[in-house]
Design an enzyme around this catalytic site. Structure first.
Site, PDB file in Angstrom:
ATOM      1  N   LEU A  81      24.323  16.479   9.057  1.00 34.05           N
ATOM      2  CA  LEU A  81      25.199  15.780   8.119  1.00 34.05           C
ATOM      3  C   LEU A  81      26.338  15.097   8.868  1.00 34.05           C
ATOM      4  O   LEU A  81      27.044  15.732   9.654  1.00 34.05           O
ATOM      5  CB  LEU A  81      25.770  16.757   7.082  1.00 34.05           C
ATOM      6  CG  LEU A  81      24.752  17.564   6.274  1.00 34.05           C
ATOM      7  CD1 LEU A  81      25.439  18.247   5.096  1.00 34.05           C
ATOM      8  CD2 LEU A  81      23.606  16.684   5.781  1.00 34.05           C
ATOM      9  N   ALA A  82      26.478  13.808   8.617  1.00 35.96           N
ATOM     10  CA  ALA A  82      27.510  13.043   9.339  1.00 35.96           C
ATOM     11  C   ALA A  82      27.995  11.866   8.504  1.00 35.96           C
ATOM     12  O   ALA A  82      28.298  10.803   9.021  1.00 35.96           O
ATOM     13  CB  ALA A  82      26.948  12.547  10.663  1.00 35.96           C
ATOM     14  N   GLY A 139      28.853  15.317  -1.927  1.00 34.13           N
ATOM     15  CA  GLY A 139      28.738  16.720  -1.567  1.00 34.13           C
ATOM     16  C   GLY A 139      27.619  16.985  -0.574  1.00 34.13           C
ATOM     17  O   GLY A 139      26.730  16.161  -0.364  1.00 34.13           O
ATOM     18  N   ARG A 152      41.413  12.762   8.369  1.00 34.66           N
ATOM     19  CA  ARG A 152      42.514  13.372   9.119  1.00 34.66           C
ATOM     20  C   ARG A 152      42.500  13.058  10.617  1.00 34.66           C
ATOM     21  O   ARG A 152      43.448  13.381  11.328  1.00 34.66           O
ATOM     22  CB  ARG A 152      42.531  14.890   8.883  1.00 34.66           C
ATOM     23  CG  ARG A 152      43.176  15.255   7.568  1.00 34.66           C
ATOM     24  CD  ARG A 152      42.999  16.734   7.267  1.00 34.66           C
ATOM     25  NE  ARG A 152      41.622  17.031   6.873  1.00 34.66           N
ATOM     26  CZ  ARG A 152      41.136  18.264   6.768  1.00 34.66           C
ATOM     27  NH1 ARG A 152      41.902  19.302   7.050  1.00 34.66           N
ATOM     28  NH2 ARG A 152      39.890  18.463   6.390  1.00 34.66           N
ATOM     29  N   TYR A 205      25.687  20.089  11.369  1.00 33.65           N
ATOM     30  CA  TYR A 205      26.805  19.216  11.040  1.00 33.65           C
ATOM     31  C   TYR A 205      27.233  18.420  12.271  1.00 33.65           C
ATOM     32  O   TYR A 205      27.410  18.989  13.354  1.00 33.65           O
ATOM     33  CB  TYR A 205      27.977  20.061  10.506  1.00 33.65           C
ATOM     34  CG  TYR A 205      27.568  20.769   9.228  1.00 33.65           C
ATOM     35  CD1 TYR A 205      27.843  20.199   7.984  1.00 33.65           C
ATOM     36  CD2 TYR A 205      26.830  21.942   9.271  1.00 33.65           C
ATOM     37  CE1 TYR A 205      27.402  20.809   6.820  1.00 33.65           C
ATOM     38  CE2 TYR A 205      26.381  22.560   8.116  1.00 33.65           C
ATOM     39  CZ  TYR A 205      26.672  21.981   6.885  1.00 33.65           C
ATOM     40  OH  TYR A 205      26.216  22.567   5.740  1.00 33.65           O
ATOM     41  N   GLY A 206      27.417  17.141  12.077  1.00 32.71           N
ATOM     42  CA  GLY A 206      27.818  16.278  13.186  1.00 32.71           C
ATOM     43  C   GLY A 206      29.191  16.595  13.729  1.00 32.71           C
ATOM     44  O   GLY A 206      29.527  16.221  14.851  1.00 32.71           O
TER      45      GLY A 206
HETATM   46  C1  UD1 Z   1      31.552  23.136   3.669  1.00 31.22           C
HETATM   47  C2  UD1 Z   1      30.896  24.242   2.876  1.00 31.22           C
HETATM   48  C3  UD1 Z   1      31.734  25.521   3.023  1.00 31.22           C
HETATM   49  C4  UD1 Z   1      31.840  25.892   4.495  1.00 31.22           C
HETATM   50  C5  UD1 Z   1      32.430  24.722   5.290  1.00 31.22           C
HETATM   51  C6  UD1 Z   1      32.355  25.017   6.748  1.00 31.22           C
HETATM   52  C7  UD1 Z   1      29.805  23.189   0.964  1.00 31.22           C
HETATM   53  C8  UD1 Z   1      29.885  22.880  -0.458  1.00 31.22           C
HETATM   54  N1  UD1 Z   1      30.834  23.850   1.489  1.00 31.22           N
HETATM   55  O1  UD1 Z   1      32.818  22.898   3.074  1.00 31.22           O
HETATM   56  O2  UD1 Z   1      31.115  26.589   2.311  1.00 31.22           O
HETATM   57  O3  UD1 Z   1      32.650  27.051   4.646  1.00 31.22           O
HETATM   58  O4  UD1 Z   1      31.664  23.519   5.055  1.00 31.22           O
HETATM   59  O5  UD1 Z   1      33.020  24.022   7.468  1.00 31.22           O
HETATM   60  O6  UD1 Z   1      28.822  22.858   1.610  1.00 31.22           O
HETATM   61  N2  UD1 Z   1      29.180  15.698   4.270  1.00 31.22           N
HETATM   62  C9  UD1 Z   1      28.352  14.631   4.045  1.00 31.22           C
HETATM   63  N3  UD1 Z   1      28.260  14.118   2.773  1.00 31.22           N
HETATM   64  C10 UD1 Z   1      28.967  14.623   1.752  1.00 31.22           C
HETATM   65  C11 UD1 Z   1      29.831  15.705   1.993  1.00 31.22           C
HETATM   66  C12 UD1 Z   1      29.920  16.230   3.260  1.00 31.22           C
HETATM   67  O7  UD1 Z   1      27.688  14.149   4.946  1.00 31.22           O
HETATM   68  O8  UD1 Z   1      28.827  14.104   0.635  1.00 31.22           O
HETATM   69  C13 UD1 Z   1      29.281  16.244   5.614  1.00 31.22           C
HETATM   70  C14 UD1 Z   1      30.651  16.001   6.205  1.00 31.22           C
HETATM   71  O9  UD1 Z   1      30.654  14.830   6.995  1.00 31.22           O
HETATM   72  C15 UD1 Z   1      30.850  17.232   7.072  1.00 31.22           C
HETATM   73  C16 UD1 Z   1      30.037  18.298   6.391  1.00 31.22           C
HETATM   74  O10 UD1 Z   1      29.127  17.628   5.539  1.00 31.22           O
HETATM   75  O11 UD1 Z   1      30.330  17.058   8.360  1.00 31.22           O
HETATM   76  C17 UD1 Z   1      30.862  19.311   5.633  1.00 31.22           C
HETATM   77  O12 UD1 Z   1      31.553  18.641   4.614  1.00 31.22           O
HETATM   78  P1  UD1 Z   1      33.007  19.042   4.206  1.00 31.22           P
HETATM   79  O13 UD1 Z   1      33.441  18.177   3.099  1.00 31.22           O
HETATM   80  O14 UD1 Z   1      33.853  19.160   5.392  1.00 31.22           O
HETATM   81  O15 UD1 Z   1      32.711  20.488   3.597  1.00 31.22           O
HETATM   82  P2  UD1 Z   1      33.764  21.612   3.372  1.00 31.22           P
HETATM   83  O16 UD1 Z   1      34.505  21.351   2.131  1.00 31.22           O
HETATM   84  O17 UD1 Z   1      34.514  21.871   4.592  1.00 31.22           O
END
Ligand code: UD1
Ligand code: CA
Length: 454
Positions: A9-10, A79, A16, A100-101
């Site tokens: 996922l990236a 999400g 930030r 995760y990227g």
């Molecule tokens: C997510 C997890 C959380 C975990 C945390 C660890 C979910 C709902 N929550 O939360 O349980 O403790 O990671 O760091 O999964 N991304 C996409 N598309 C999207 C949303 C996110 O590609 O629509 C990617 C983001 O670029 C990122 C990763 O997914 O690399 C995580 O997304 P982020 O929004 O940071 O999730 P958290 O709220 O931190």
């Protein structure tokens, strides 16, 4: 062999970081974060790697053009579950691993352990216990101790907020399980997002065992959201590389003050002083000593060479027993034979320096071939460029070039020849001859110096 799909996922924005560049393209140890993840993923020999892109999609495509990956475009960030769903049509029939990227330091061993658990009746989840679980999804376990759900921070009740076992986000399951669960995700939660984490409760409901594993160290699963975290991971990674070097018998003046941005290979008893940067592929032979604040890129330095402080080297090969610096700049195409010396404030480029030859001070030697035992005096310049083309200077064995000479290329100085100090040599010099071009010294005996007028 069962198929393996890895989904990275990236698509997130990385607000930030306060940067024009997509977050996952920021460099860690000289390489984009996402490339670290890709390299680790490739080490698992997957059938396919999918990168889910969104923000900065075009920059990511361009940056990863050489990699064997397929892209899935997530036009709107709804999400993590929604993100994985974008890659779903491309998934095979075996196992799926989600990475995760922006979690660059995950190790292959941890992922292997996770994948080994996966079958029709089991899925794998990587968790981490943190002193400060703030912001993370919490792992909810039943009385039997089985993981049965993940609750996001924003959806958690006070009892759940007290849980310190956290979701790293990294999970593995069969493709069949994932394809069954993704369409069931709903966005009815505090953030209005499709949470990938909801698949844990679905697994539990189906009686599928959620096997949890923890990484050897928490930095493996640390994500990067800002530049401070980025810097912290950089230091953690450099410390790992320094530890490996020391285990291999390299002496580091301070393991906290070395930066390796690529691959550094060292023989026994190499010593590296503080503040050095190594880029690309660098090999240091046995007993090589590197002084403080050197920058060495894509170079091979032979055994027992000494590189003194503040020297900069790029695409250089030194055969061994060489003495370099302090303050030497060896540019691409420099080749030093055994025992050749390049001293302070000397710049070389595309230059072969023969065995035992010396360029000790303040010189520029470019597009040149020097034989054995040549002595280049201080301030010698090879004038290799006529404003349009580059030309070569060829200097035979045992030549002596006097200080402050200009060698106007193309020019050849025959072996054993001597060039007098301060000469401008624009014609070839015969073997064993003396060539001097400076004007003769004039002398007036008892010459009265001019005096100030009264
Ligand atoms: C997510 C997890 C959380 C975990 C945390 C660890 C979910 C709902 N929550 O939360 O349980 O403790 O990671 O760091 O999964 N991304 C996409 N598309 C999207 C949303 C996110 O590609 O629509 C990617 C983001 O670029 C990122 C990763 O997914 O690399 C995580 O997304 P982020 O929004 O940071 O999730 P958290 O709220 O931190
Ligand atoms: Ca995150």
């Amino acid at each position: 062999m069962q198929e393996l799909d890895i989904v990275i996922l990236a698509a997130g924005k990385g607000t930030r970081m306060r940067s024009q560049m997509p977050k996952v393209l920021h460099s860690l140890a000289g390489k984009p974060m996402v490339q670290h993840v890709l390299d680790t993923a490739a080490g698992l020999n997957p059938t396919r790697i999918h990168v889910v892109i969104g923000h900065g999609a075009e920059q990511l495509r361009a940056s990863l053009a050489e990699s064997a990956v397929s892209f899935a475009l997530q036009t709107e960030q709804k999400g993590t579950g929604h993100a994985v769903a974008q890659a779903q049509p491309q998934l095979g029939s075996g196992k799926v691993l989600v990475l995760y990227g922006d979690v660059p330091l995950i190790r292959r061993e941890s992922l292997h352990a996770l994948l080994a658990q996966v079958d029709e009746q089991h899925m794998g989840l990587l968790t981490v216990t943190l002193d400060d679980p703030n912001g993370y999804g919490r792992i909810v376990r039943n009385e039997a101790g089985d993981a049965v759900a993940i609750v996001e921070q924003k959806d958690a009740d006070p009892a759940q907020l007290a849980i310190t076992e956290c979701n790293t986000g990294i999970m593995a399951m069969t493709s069949a399980q994932l394809k069954r669960w993704l369409p069931q995700l709903s966005a009815e939660n505090a953030q209005g997002e499709y949470y990938l984490t909801d698949v844990i409760a679905m697994a539990a409901k189906e009686g599928i065992n959620v096997c949890t594993a923890q990484p050897a160290s928490a930095v493996e699963v640390e994500g990067v959201n800002n530049r401070a975290q980025m810097a912290r991971l950089e230091r953690a990674y450099q410390q790992q590389l320094a530890d490996q070097l020391m285990q291999q018998g390299v002496a580091l003046a301070d393991p906290a003050r070395i930066d390796i941005r690529g691959k550094l290979t060292c023989g026994h008893d190499v010593f590296i002083d503080v503040g050095c940067v190594f880029e690309g592929d660098v090999t240091l032979g046995e007993g090589v000593q590197v002084g403080p604040y050197c920058v060495i890129k894509n170079s091979t330095i032979g055994a027992e060479s000494v590189i003194e402080s503040h020297s900069v080297m790029d695409s250089t090969v030194a055969a061994g027993l060489n003495q370099i610096g302090p303050y030497a700049r060896l540019r691409p195409g420099t080749r030093l034979a055994v025992k050749a010396k390049v001293g302070n404030f000397v710049e070389t480029k595309n230059a072969e320096v023969g065995e035992g030859s010396k360029i000790n001070h303040l010189s520029y030697v470019g597009d040149a071939h020097l034989g054995r035992n040549v002595n280049i005096g201080a301030g010698t310049i090879t004038c290799n460029y006529d404003g349009a083309n580059k030309h070569r200077t060829v200097i035979g064995d045992d030549v002596f070039i006097g200080s402050n000479s200009a060698l106007v290329a193309p020019v050849t100085v025959g072996k054993g020849a001597t060039v007098g100090a301060g000469s401008t040599i624009a014609k070839d010099v015969s073997e064993h001859a003396l060539a001097v071009t400076r004007s003769r010294q004039l002398e007036k005996a008892d010459w009265p110096r001019p005096e100030k007028k009264a």
